[in-house]
Design an enzyme around this catalytic site. Structure first.
Site, mmCIF file in Angstrom:
data_model
loop_
_atom_site.group_PDB
_atom_site.id
_atom_site.type_symbol
_atom_site.label_atom_id
_atom_site.label_comp_id
_atom_site.label_asym_id
_atom_site.label_seq_id
_atom_site.Cartn_x
_atom_site.Cartn_y
_atom_site.Cartn_z
ATOM 1 N N HIS A 173 -14.502 -52.750 -7.475
ATOM 2 C CA HIS A 173 -15.743 -52.919 -8.234
ATOM 3 C C HIS A 173 -16.937 -52.523 -7.374
ATOM 4 O O HIS A 173 -16.851 -52.436 -6.149
ATOM 5 C CB HIS A 173 -15.899 -54.380 -8.664
ATOM 6 N N HIS A 180 -15.520 -51.342 -3.771
ATOM 7 C CA HIS A 180 -14.586 -52.042 -2.886
ATOM 8 C C HIS A 180 -13.727 -53.038 -3.643
ATOM 9 O O HIS A 180 -13.984 -53.359 -4.794
ATOM 10 C CB HIS A 180 -15.367 -52.751 -1.780
ATOM 11 N N ARG A 212 -8.218 -68.778 1.194
ATOM 12 C CA ARG A 212 -9.252 -68.050 1.907
ATOM 13 C C ARG A 212 -10.593 -68.325 1.227
ATOM 14 O O ARG A 212 -10.675 -68.351 -0.008
ATOM 15 C CB ARG A 212 -8.919 -66.562 1.863
#
Ligand SMILES: *[C@@H]1O[C@H](CO)[C@@H](O)[C@H](O)[C@H]1NC(C)=O
Ligand SMILES: *[C@@H]1O[C@H](CO)[C@@H](O)[C@H](O)[C@H]1NC(C)=O
Ligand SMILES: *[C@@H]1O[C@H](CO)[C@@H](O)[C@H](O)[C@H]1NC(C)=O
Ligand SMILES: *[C@@H]1O[C@H](CO)[C@@H](O)[C@H](O)[C@H]1NC(C)=O
Ligand SMILES: *[C@@H]1O[C@H](CO)[C@@H](O)[C@H](O)[C@H]1NC(C)=O
Ligand SMILES: *[C@@H]1O[C@H](CO)[C@@H](O)[C@H](O)[C@H]1NC(C)=O
Length: 727
Positions: free
Chosen positions: A656, A708, A718
């Site tokens: 995106h 990216h 995470r």
């Protein structure tokens, strides 16, 4: 006859006489009466030494035979003087200066005194007063004067020895009678005034009594020297007496005289009473009680305890007392105590459940030292004091004072832990030098009327002058003001030193306790402390262009957060718990239009958006402008949030663009330990960052070039903090 022109000339001929190299004048003897070597007396003695006076002290060790009112009476002084003068009655050339000592300092040397005395052309000269006492009815009997003060003051006088003998010869009173009244009656009797040849120092050429005269007096700095100048008469008096209610003003003047001063480096005789601890072995350092007070919700308490641990002083020489009045801080205090209790000689904690008042907790703490004959020092430390100098304790001890505080003030503010002066009601008043001392433009050891927050008291003084006092109570005063009033009333001096940098005081305003990690919200109130806790120590290097890496074209990578910042932010988000997918779906653009939702919590959901904006503005904007020259940003942000990636929840993010000019992406935990996989890939450059570093941020353009994706997290959880920045 005294033509004004001659007087002026005399003034010019009276240079400021300097320090200690003036030869002692054998024709002048100073006599004083002191029963005890108080700090005031020692100050007097030191000033006599500096100017090389020949000083004889009468009555040391004697009991003070007074009436109930400690300072009334004074007949004892005449008795002692009378008997001392017997030895000098026939010494015609000898001049004797008699003065009080507890509240007196010399501002110049014997040469100047003798010269001025001889110019007075009388055998005996008394100091003069603005106010008449003890008997106002005597006013009419006083001879009129053309200029100057009319009334006699018995606190200081000077005369030829045989004439002083005559003066006191008729004394037959009681020790408790008034010396002031006796001398006044001698003076007011025209016959005795004539034969003993007495005048008054109407214009304060030798003696300055401060009572009723504060407006006349100013400090005069010249050529690194300082004098008290009487502005009303344009004279430079030599014997300065803080009589009546002017003791604090004398303390103030005593900060400057008889020392030599230069403003850059401060006083040059500050080291007069140093104690040397540096050579001592650890186990011969003095036993100390440290009282720590957490009296209200206080930010950065973990750092406080860390600094307490870092004080360079053997723990085995410390009895630690902690008063914590706040439930909010129970766990922080608890974890400090559990971890470090065995290191200290002893450790006592009084918690909120004990419902102890501030003053009573202080009383309990100070008693631990007072009641232990081995305790040499009591050190009181409030939790809002950020004591950055780990040598503070030893530095204060080496100053060798009964009571001493290190200067600490609010960062960049004039608020500090001392007062330079007191108002008539006993509250704060600003002294002329207050700002200069806070800002360390004048450096030294200052005798002040009020200290608070952090101070050191000698055990010996707790067990003597301050022994029988309920130190922290006095009328309706707060504990700190009560303490200072009690100390002042015992004639014990309180000193403040700004000779070193010691630290600062936190602002406790606006500290909320509604969050899990409330310090995160302190970026406005205590920005320096916030920075120390949360901004990576190498950020400053990054700002200078060092340590900044470029893992992919136009993608910068640098340290920004400490581990603590990362951990607290994650914990704060998990504590809030409102992870959502799809609520805020308009922030990522797929192929230009579609939304790319994440599992996230926005900063505004935890009311952190103002603080976050301040962080971006203070820490991200400057580095952005450095890395992309010519680009200026106000770091306006549309969106700022923490994203959570989990294999079974949302492991990755499809390719995106970001709807931003720039994006920052801060890794909040550690790959390989907290999770596996993860990272970020920029498709156009076929470039991936697979091992994000905890506390480091990626900074990259959002639109157009930097299409990216978030690479899959394969194990664990995470967290990243993401912000979209626009100019
Ligand atoms: C003191 O003696 C001098 C002369 O020696 C005289 O001029 C002066 O008037 C005397 N002062 C008093 C107060 O008697
Ligand atoms: C103390 O001050 C004097 C000057 O007043 C100086 O000669 C001496 O070296 C100083 N001592 C220390 C230990 O600083
Ligand atoms: C203090 O003592 C140490 C060692 O005994 C010595 O080296 C040092 O010069 C002394 N410092 C002062 C200020 O006297
Ligand atoms: C303070 O401590 C003393 C013991 O030295 C005690 O006598 C006194 O009652 C205490 N004051 C208060 C208010 O607790
Ligand atoms: C800061 O940078 C230096 C030099 O690269 C490094 O040795 C040090 O570990 C870094 N400090 C921290 C806290 O990461
Ligand atoms: C991207 O880079 C990887 C190695 O890092 C390589 O194996 C792959 O072929 C590259 N893909 C493209 C499309 O260039």
């Amino acid at each position: 006859m005294s033509p004004p022109s001659l007087l002026l000339l005399l003034l010019f001929l009276t240079p400021l006489e300097g320090g200690s190299n003036e030869a002692q004048d054998d024709n002048l003897l100073v006599l004083t009466v002191a029963m005890k070597e108080t700090e005031g007396f020692k100050r007097f003695q030191r000033s006599a030494q500096v100017f090389n006076y020949n000083l004889k002290v009468l009555g040391l060790g004697e009991e003070w035979n007074d009436r109930d009112d400690k300072r009334a009476g004074g007949g004892q002084k005449i008795r002692l003087l009378k008997s001392a003068l017997e030895a000098y009655a026939d010494k015609e050339d000898l001049v004797i200066l008699f003065t009080e000592s507890y509240d007196v300092i010399f501002a110049s040397g014997p040469g100047e005194v003798l010269k001025k005395f001889r110019q007075a052309k009388s055998k005996v000269v008394f100091s003069s007063e603005t106010l008449i006492y003890p008997d106002r009815r005597l006013e009419a009997k006083y001879p009129p004067v053309q200029e100057g003060k009319r009334f006699l003051g018995s606190g200081g006088f000077i005369g030829y020895a045989p004439y002083l003998s005559k003066l006191v010869a008729r004394w037959q009173g009681l020790d408790s009678d008034s010396d002031q009244l006796f001398y006044t009656k001698v003076f007011l009797d025209p016959e005795q005034r004539g034969t003993i040849n007495i005048t008054l120092d109407h214009r304060c050429r030798i003696f300055q009594n401060l009572n009723g005269a504060l407006d006349e007096v100013a400090l005069k700095f010249e050529n690194g020297q300082v004098r008290v100048r009487n502005l009303a008469f344009d004279t430079l008096p030599v014997v300065i007496h803080g009589n009546g209610p002017t003791k604090l003003q004398l303390n103030y003047l005593g900060n400057y005289i008889p020392r030599s001063w230069t403003f850059e480096t401060g006083c040059t005789v500050c080291n007069e009473s140093l104690k040397n601890l540096t050579g001592l072995k650890e186990d011969s350092l003095p036993l100390t009680v440290i009282g720590v007070f957490i009296e209200q919700p206080t930010p950065f308490l973990d750092q406080f305890f860390r600094r307490l641990q870092l004080l360079r002083y053997p723990k085995k020489k410390i009895h630690l007392f902690i008063h914590n009045r706040e439930k909010h801080h129970l766990s922080q205090v608890g974890s400090f105590v559990n971890k470090h209790r065995p290191e200290y000689r002893s450790l006592k904690v009084i918690g909120p459940e004990d419902h102890l008042k501030n003053a009573d907790a202080h009383n309990m703490s100070v008693n631990l030292c007072r009641q232990n004959p081995a305790c040499e020092y009591y050190f009181s430390l409030d939790a809002e004091v950020v004591l950055k100098n780990p040598d503070t304790l030893q530095i204060l001890m080496e100053r060798n004072k009964f009571v001493i505080a290190p200067l600490v003030s609010r960062m960049g503010k004039l608020w500090s832990n001392f007062w330079g002066a007191l108002s008539a009601e006993g509250y704060y008043a600003r002294s002329e030098d207050y700002v200069d001392i806070v800002q360390r433009r004048r450096i030294g050891l200052w005798n002040v009327p009020y200290i608070s927050s952090v101070y050191l008291i000698k055990g010996s003084v707790l067990r003597s002058q301050l022994a029988h006092l309920d130190l922290f109570h006095s009328g309706k005063l707060d504990a700190d003001m009560a303490l200072c009033r009690n100390i002042r009333e015992q004639g014990v001096f309180m000193f403040l030193t700004n000779q070193q940098q010691f630290g600062h005081i936190l602002s406790l305003e606006n500290y909320q306790t509604s969050h899990l990690h409330n310090d995160l919200w302190q970026i406005f109130s205590n920005p320096e402390d916030w920075k120390e806790k949360y901004i990576h120590p190498n950020y400053t290097a990054a700002l200078k262009g060092k340590l900044v890496e470029t893992p992919c074209p136009d993608v910068y990578w640098f340290p920004i957060f400490t581990d603590t910042a990362c951990d607290e932010l994650v914990e704060e988000m998990e504590h809030f718990g409102g992870w959502s997918k799809g609520d805020n779906t308009d922030h990522r653009i797929l192929g230009g239009y579609e939304n790319v939702p994440t599992i996230d919590i926005h900063m505004n959901q935890i009311n952190f958006e103002h603080e976050w904006y301040r962080f971006l503005l203070h820490y991200i904007a400057p580095i952005t402008e450095k890395l992309y020259p010519g680009y200026y940003t106000q770091t306006q942000f549309e969106l700022a949030f923490v994203v959570r990636y989990k294999p079974d929840e949302q492991p990755s993010l499809m390719p995106h663009h970001d709807a931003s000019t720039f994006t920052i992406n801060i890794a909040l935990n550690r790959v390989g330990i907290d999770y596996e996989g993860g990272g970020c890939r920029f498709l156009r450059y076929n470039c991936s960052i697979r091992a994000p570093r905890k506390g480091w941020t990626l900074l990259h353009p959002g639109r157009l070039t930097h299409y990216h994706e978030g690479l899959p997290t394969t194990k664990g959880t995470r967290y990243i903090a993401v912000s979209f920045l626009d100019p």
